[in-house]
Design a protein around this motif. Structure first.
Motif, short mmCIF file in Angstrom:
data_model
loop_
_atom_site.label_atom_id
_atom_site.label_comp_id
_atom_site.label_asym_id
_atom_site.label_seq_id
_atom_site.Cartn_x
_atom_site.Cartn_y
_atom_site.Cartn_z
N GLN A 61 69.82 50.96 78.83
CA GLN A 61 68.98 51.99 77.77
C GLN A 61 69.54 52.75 76.80
O GLN A 61 71.08 52.31 76.55
N ASP A 62 68.33 53.31 75.67
CA ASP A 62 68.77 53.24 74.52
C ASP A 62 69.05 54.84 74.44
O ASP A 62 68.14 55.37 75.30
N THR A 63 70.42 54.97 74.39
CA THR A 63 71.42 56.24 74.51
C THR A 63 72.00 56.84 73.23
O THR A 63 72.95 56.12 72.73
N PRO A 64 71.40 58.39 73.17
CA PRO A 64 71.69 58.68 71.87
C PRO A 64 73.56 59.50 72.07
O PRO A 64 73.65 59.49 73.06
N GLY A 119 74.07 51.28 85.79
CA GLY A 119 74.38 50.82 86.93
C GLY A 119 73.35 50.83 88.02
O GLY A 119 72.26 50.98 87.58
N PRO A 120 73.86 50.54 89.20
CA PRO A 120 72.38 49.82 90.18
C PRO A 120 71.96 51.68 90.30
O PRO A 120 70.95 50.88 90.69
N THR A 121 71.84 52.40 89.88
CA THR A 121 71.79 54.28 90.26
C THR A 121 70.52 54.57 89.15
O THR A 121 69.72 54.95 89.05
N GLY A 122 70.79 53.17 88.11
CA GLY A 122 70.10 53.89 86.78
C GLY A 122 70.51 54.63 85.78
O GLY A 122 70.05 54.52 84.58
N HIS A 123 71.06 54.98 86.29
CA HIS A 123 72.22 55.87 85.11
C HIS A 123 73.65 55.21 84.25
O HIS A 123 74.39 54.15 84.89
#
Length: 106
Positions: A10-13, A29-33
């Motif tokens: 995920q592109d994260t600033p 991770g597996p939770t999407g976070h």
């Protein structure tokens, strides 16, 4: 052989510190976070031990109706005190990974 799922990112600033204004793809991770803490080792110019920049995950924003988190960003944490150790919910503050209090400091 079983087919594996592609690794998701995920592109994260990033805000604050030397990485301010950059957007990097961070593995989720597996939770999407993305991870709660993001550590970036920066090599020392004289060949000494690297400096580690620590960034903490914070919500990017909340939705108006339900107050749900609308994504994540990383904020610079120059006063990191975790030392890179895992902290379990049942651990006492100041305990070593073995679960015994750290007597080396006292």
């Amino acid at each position: 052989m079983a087919e594996t799922e592609p690794v998701k990112s995920q592109d994260t600033p990033f805000e604050g510190g030397p990485m301010d204004g950059r957007v990097l793809p961070v593995l989720v991770g597996p939770t999407g976070h993305p991870p709660k803490t993001y550590r970036i080792p920066v090599p020392a110019p004289d060949g000494g031990p690297p400096t580690v920049l620590v960034y903490r995950r914070v919500p990017r924003g909340h939705s108006k109706r339900l107050g749900l988190i609308q994504g994540w960003k990383y904020q610079y944490d120059p006063d990191d005190t975790s030392g890179g150790k895992l902290r379990w919910p049942w651990s006492k503050p100041g305990a070593t990974p073995s679960g015994k209090p750290d007597d080396a400091n006292g």
